[in-house]
Design an enzyme around this catalytic site. Structure first.
Site, PDB file in Angstrom:
ATOM      1  N   GLY A  78      31.289  40.874  32.382  1.00  0.00           N
ATOM      2  CA  GLY A  78      31.990  41.969  33.049  1.00  0.00           C
ATOM      3  C   GLY A  78      33.455  42.043  32.683  1.00  0.00           C
ATOM      4  N   ASN A 105      32.248  48.495  34.025  1.00  0.00           N
ATOM      5  CA  ASN A 105      32.158  48.681  35.471  1.00  0.00           C
ATOM      6  C   ASN A 105      30.701  48.543  35.908  1.00  0.00           C
ATOM      7  OD1 ASN A 105      32.203  49.809  38.147  1.00  0.00           O
ATOM      8  ND2 ASN A 105      34.257  50.478  37.641  1.00  0.00           N
ATOM      9  N   HIS A 137      44.966  49.701  40.275  1.00  0.00           N
ATOM     10  CA  HIS A 137      44.387  48.369  40.477  1.00  0.00           C
ATOM     11  C   HIS A 137      45.458  47.409  41.000  1.00  0.00           C
ATOM     12  CE1 HIS A 137      41.119  49.885  37.893  1.00  0.00           C
ATOM     13  NE2 HIS A 137      40.361  48.970  38.512  1.00  0.00           N
ATOM     14  N   HIS A 138      44.990  46.261  41.484  1.00  0.00           N
ATOM     15  CA  HIS A 138      45.867  45.210  42.003  1.00  0.00           C
ATOM     16  C   HIS A 138      46.865  44.740  40.929  1.00  0.00           C
ATOM     17  CE1 HIS A 138      43.397  42.267  39.793  1.00  0.00           C
ATOM     18  NE2 HIS A 138      42.401  43.068  40.114  1.00  0.00           N
ATOM     19  N   LYS A 141      45.940  42.604  37.639  1.00  0.00           N
ATOM     20  CA  LYS A 141      45.039  43.056  36.568  1.00  0.00           C
ATOM     21  C   LYS A 141      45.798  43.116  35.250  1.00  0.00           C
ATOM     22  CE  LYS A 141      41.707  46.638  35.251  1.00  0.00           C
ATOM     23  NZ  LYS A 141      40.660  45.736  34.758  1.00  0.00           N
TER      24      LYS A 141
HETATM   25  N1  LIG Z   1      32.798  44.997  34.921  1.00  0.00           N
HETATM   26  C1  LIG Z   1      33.166  45.106  36.201  1.00  0.00           C
HETATM   27  O1  LIG Z   1      32.488  45.729  37.045  1.00  0.00           O
HETATM   28  C2  LIG Z   1      34.451  44.462  36.625  1.00  0.00           C
HETATM   29  C3  LIG Z   1      34.874  44.539  37.964  1.00  0.00           C
HETATM   30  C4  LIG Z   1      36.060  43.878  38.332  1.00  0.00           C
HETATM   31  C5  LIG Z   1      36.784  43.174  37.377  1.00  0.00           C
HETATM   32  N2  LIG Z   1      36.341  43.154  36.085  1.00  0.00           N
HETATM   33  C6  LIG Z   1      37.016  42.381  35.037  1.00  0.00           C
HETATM   34  O2  LIG Z   1      36.590  41.042  35.165  1.00  0.00           O
HETATM   35  C7  LIG Z   1      37.616  40.167  34.681  1.00  0.00           C
HETATM   36  C8  LIG Z   1      37.947  39.132  35.757  1.00  0.00           C
HETATM   37  O3  LIG Z   1      38.488  39.800  36.880  1.00  0.00           O
HETATM   38  P1  LIG Z   1      39.074  38.962  38.109  1.00  0.00           P
HETATM   39  O4  LIG Z   1      39.531  39.989  39.058  1.00  0.00           O
HETATM   40  O5  LIG Z   1      38.116  37.893  38.518  1.00  0.00           O
HETATM   41  O6  LIG Z   1      40.343  38.267  37.402  1.00  0.00           O
HETATM   42  P2  LIG Z   1      41.084  36.907  37.855  1.00  0.00           P
HETATM   43  O7  LIG Z   1      41.056  36.780  39.332  1.00  0.00           O
HETATM   44  O8  LIG Z   1      42.381  36.918  37.148  1.00  0.00           O
HETATM   45  O9  LIG Z   1      40.155  35.755  37.267  1.00  0.00           O
HETATM   46  C9  LIG Z   1      39.999  35.456  35.920  1.00  0.00           C
HETATM   47  C10 LIG Z   1      39.653  33.994  35.848  1.00  0.00           C
HETATM   48  O10 LIG Z   1      39.220  33.663  34.530  1.00  0.00           O
HETATM   49  C11 LIG Z   1      39.717  32.363  34.293  1.00  0.00           C
HETATM   50  N3  LIG Z   1      39.669  32.047  32.859  1.00  0.00           N
HETATM   51  C12 LIG Z   1      40.533  32.416  31.870  1.00  0.00           C
HETATM   52  N4  LIG Z   1      40.123  31.909  30.697  1.00  0.00           N
HETATM   53  C13 LIG Z   1      38.984  31.206  30.933  1.00  0.00           C
HETATM   54  C14 LIG Z   1      38.106  30.440  30.146  1.00  0.00           C
HETATM   55  N5  LIG Z   1      38.299  30.283  28.816  1.00  0.00           N
HETATM   56  N6  LIG Z   1      37.042  29.847  30.738  1.00  0.00           N
HETATM   57  C15 LIG Z   1      36.821  29.957  32.064  1.00  0.00           C
HETATM   58  N7  LIG Z   1      37.635  30.672  32.877  1.00  0.00           N
HETATM   59  C16 LIG Z   1      38.696  31.292  32.324  1.00  0.00           C
HETATM   60  C17 LIG Z   1      41.101  32.371  34.861  1.00  0.00           C
HETATM   61  O11 LIG Z   1      41.587  31.063  35.037  1.00  0.00           O
HETATM   62  P3  LIG Z   1      43.205  30.787  34.916  1.00  0.00           P
HETATM   63  O12 LIG Z   1      43.806  31.537  36.057  1.00  0.00           O
HETATM   64  O13 LIG Z   1      43.261  29.303  35.027  1.00  0.00           O
HETATM   65  O14 LIG Z   1      43.607  31.328  33.566  1.00  0.00           O
HETATM   66  C18 LIG Z   1      40.838  33.081  36.190  1.00  0.00           C
HETATM   67  O15 LIG Z   1      40.437  32.178  37.190  1.00  0.00           O
HETATM   68  C19 LIG Z   1      38.788  41.084  34.295  1.00  0.00           C
HETATM   69  O16 LIG Z   1      38.719  41.365  32.913  1.00  0.00           O
HETATM   70  C20 LIG Z   1      38.527  42.343  35.099  1.00  0.00           C
HETATM   71  O17 LIG Z   1      39.087  43.508  34.511  1.00  0.00           O
HETATM   72  C21 LIG Z   1      35.194  43.776  35.716  1.00  0.00           C
END
Ligand SMILES: NC(=O)c1ccc[n+]([C@@H]2O[C@H](COP(=O)([O-])OP(=O)(O)OC[C@H]3O[C@@H](n4cnc5c(N)ncnc54)[C@H](OP(=O)(O)O)[C@@H]3O)[C@@H](O)[C@H]2O)c1
Length: 229
Positions: A78, A105, A137-138, A141
């Site tokens: 995602g 999404n 978005h927050h 992002k």
């Molecule tokens: N497709 C959908 O429906 C949808 C919906 C919502 C969000 N998203 C997307 O999903 C992604 C995550 O969103 P989020 O809101 O969860 O962001 P987030 O709260 O910033 O979480 C991202 C996490 O990924 C971790 N990470 C980074 N590199 C990594 C690696 N190599 N291995 C394992 N973990 C790693 C980060 O750790 P650190 O903080 O330690 O770097 C952080 O905990 C974003 O790209 C967002 O745009 C998609």
């Protein structure tokens, strides 16, 4: 099913809760500390898993996906902001014999919004209305415009011949808002999708994991939805 989650951020935690609600076991969750450049995706971990759900960051996703492709894993990704690498990633999944579902999404409401946007874009611009997009978005992002806004923009461009300008807002804790506006000198018409939280995205992701048991290949989330609607 035995599910695993890469990324312990807001979405990773939401997916873990949703997996439990839908009766699945989350067998492991991998943080960035244990997984530099995909190094935590070991054969032992992957052997214990039916589907891996990847929600990390744009700059981490491709290394994770290539490691998972090499291992022939089934994956739901995602993460947004990496999709220009999709041809390379798809080729790797083809070579490794695994499965990938990707999507900017995973909300069913947004998918229906896309269809409504297409229908509206076939009519309003022809009647003299100019389209534009606003997404909010927050503050944390990373990517802007959002992957969803880019998808919406290409839908509008395909249907109307006009690529709409996109304005991005990053503020507070907004889970996700997309506004498609058609304006004329006299009036304006708006289509709005406002996420109430992250549960809708997580539900779609876990549903996609359930759908790909026993399947091989690369799918966009919308393709899987069309099979059932
Ligand atoms: N497709 C959908 O429906 C949808 C919906 C919502 C969000 N998203 C997307 O999903 C992604 C995550 O969103 P989020 O809101 O969860 O962001 P987030 O709260 O910033 O979480 C991202 C996490 O990924 C971790 N990470 C980074 N590199 C990594 C690696 N190599 N291995 C394992 N973990 C790693 C980060 O750790 P650190 O903080 O330690 O770097 C952080 O905990 C974003 O790209 C967002 O745009 C998609």
């Amino acid at each position: 099913m035995r599910l695993a989650i890469v990324g312990l951020g807001k979405m990773g935690r939401e997916v873990a809760s949703m997996a439990a609600v839908r009766g699945h076991d989350v067998v492991w969750m991998l943080s960035s500390l244990e997984n530099r450049e995909g190094s935590g995706l070991t054969p032992e971990r992957l052997a214990a898993t039916d589907v891996v759900l990847e929600f990390t960051r744009p700059d981490a996703a491709v290394a994770n996906l290539l490691a998972l492709a090499r291992a022939g894993s089934r994956v739901v990704c995602g993460t947004t902001g990496w999709q220009r690498e999709l041809p390379r990633v798809s080729e790797a999944f083809g070579q490794g014999g695994g499965t990938l579902v990707h999507g900017t999404n995973f909300s069913v409401g947004v998918r229906l919004f896309f269809e409504t946007a297409r229908a509206a874009s076939e009519r309003f611009p022809r009647a003299g209305y100019a389209p534009y997009l606003v997404e909010e978005h927050h503050a944390e992002k990373r990517d802007a415009p959002s992957g969803t806004a880019k998808t919406l923009s290409s839908i509008v461009a395909e249907a109307s011949g006009t690529a709409p300008p996109i304005t991005s807002v990053r503020a507070g804790t907004i889970p996700g808002l997309h506004r498609l506006v058609f304006e004329s000198p006299e009036d304006e018409v708006e289509l709005v999708h406002r996420a109430r939280g992250r549960a809708g995205f997580a539900k779609g992701a876990v549903w996609a994991a359930e759908r790909i048991a026993g399947r091989r290949g690369v799918f966009e989330f919308g393709e899987l939805l069309k099979e059932v609607s």
